[in-house]
Design an enzyme around this catalytic site. Sequence first.
Site, PDB file in Angstrom:
ATOM      1  N   LYS A  15      -7.067   2.300   9.895  1.00 44.02           N
ATOM      2  CA  LYS A  15      -6.003   2.299  10.956  1.00 44.02           C
ATOM      3  C   LYS A  15      -5.553   3.654  11.435  1.00 44.02           C
ATOM      4  CE  LYS A  15      -2.469   3.218   8.023  1.00 44.02           C
ATOM      5  NZ  LYS A  15      -1.466   4.219   7.976  1.00 44.02           N
ATOM      6  N   ASP A 140       0.239  -1.737   3.517  1.00 46.48           N
ATOM      7  CA  ASP A 140      -0.428  -1.896   4.651  1.00 46.48           C
ATOM      8  C   ASP A 140      -1.166  -3.060   4.889  1.00 46.48           C
ATOM      9  OD1 ASP A 140       0.428   0.690   5.652  1.00 46.48           O
ATOM     10  OD2 ASP A 140      -1.210   1.889   4.962  1.00 46.48           O
TER      11      ASP A 140
END
Length: 284
Positions: A15, A140
Amino acid sequence: MNTAAAEQAFPAPAKLNLDLRITGRRADGYHELESIFCLIGWQDTVWLALRTDGMITLSNPTGGLHPEQDLAYRAAAAMRPYGRTGQGVSIRLDKQIPTGGGLGGGSSDAASVMLALNRLWQCGLKREELVPIGAKLGADVPFFLFGRNAFARGIGEKLSVIDVPQQWYVIVKPPVHIATAAIFSHPNLTRNSAPAIMPTFRNLQPFRNDMQAVVLAEYEAVAEVYETLNAFGAARMTGSGSCIFLSFENEDAAQAAYREISVLYPSAKITPGLERHPLYGYAD
């Protein structure tokens, strides 16, 4: 006795934080954040082989960790109560995402293990059931389980879908590992950014990262990469670092920059953004 099935491969994408703002500090010491999380095509591969002896094994934990400390192992252990008795798994990681770069590789590995086992072990958990399990593993992990490009609030756990136009990214990881806790506690860190009223990709521009100024001041190697990439466009840091990236609206422009940057930094990566996690359908 174990009867192991053949290995199956499952992708675990990285990401980028396209935008990251710190809007406050809570009484418990955690920081309130707002960020655009974007999935990208740079990925690890998680290899899983089902077992019938109930054991969970990890053959190559990241960074010399004990297997039981690795997020991928812990993810499988967290899914065990939702499977049937006797189900186990052997895990092997093909790591391509560098650690310590703000790309979320370890968290993504954990999420892919959870998503894959949700199907392989026939756990039948919905996405909204998986997310709180993943939140106990790391900040996350919920994003990767969420599986869409997202606008995040809170400490990163409050996620809503945000439309991100197709982009291409050129990414360079400086040869340093950022001490995230030290950045969060730094006296010069911006902690009072105004919360977004209508968070959209367009409304939040120009993008920024409130951690970037502190990291560039403290880590010369990161500042050097930033200055180099900034000559090709608006360079930004992802997360708390150390990766610096450029975004492009088309592949040709990205390839042109990549050809020059990769001469200076052979480990540079070019990758497209993703709209959805490759395993999105594993938690319908």
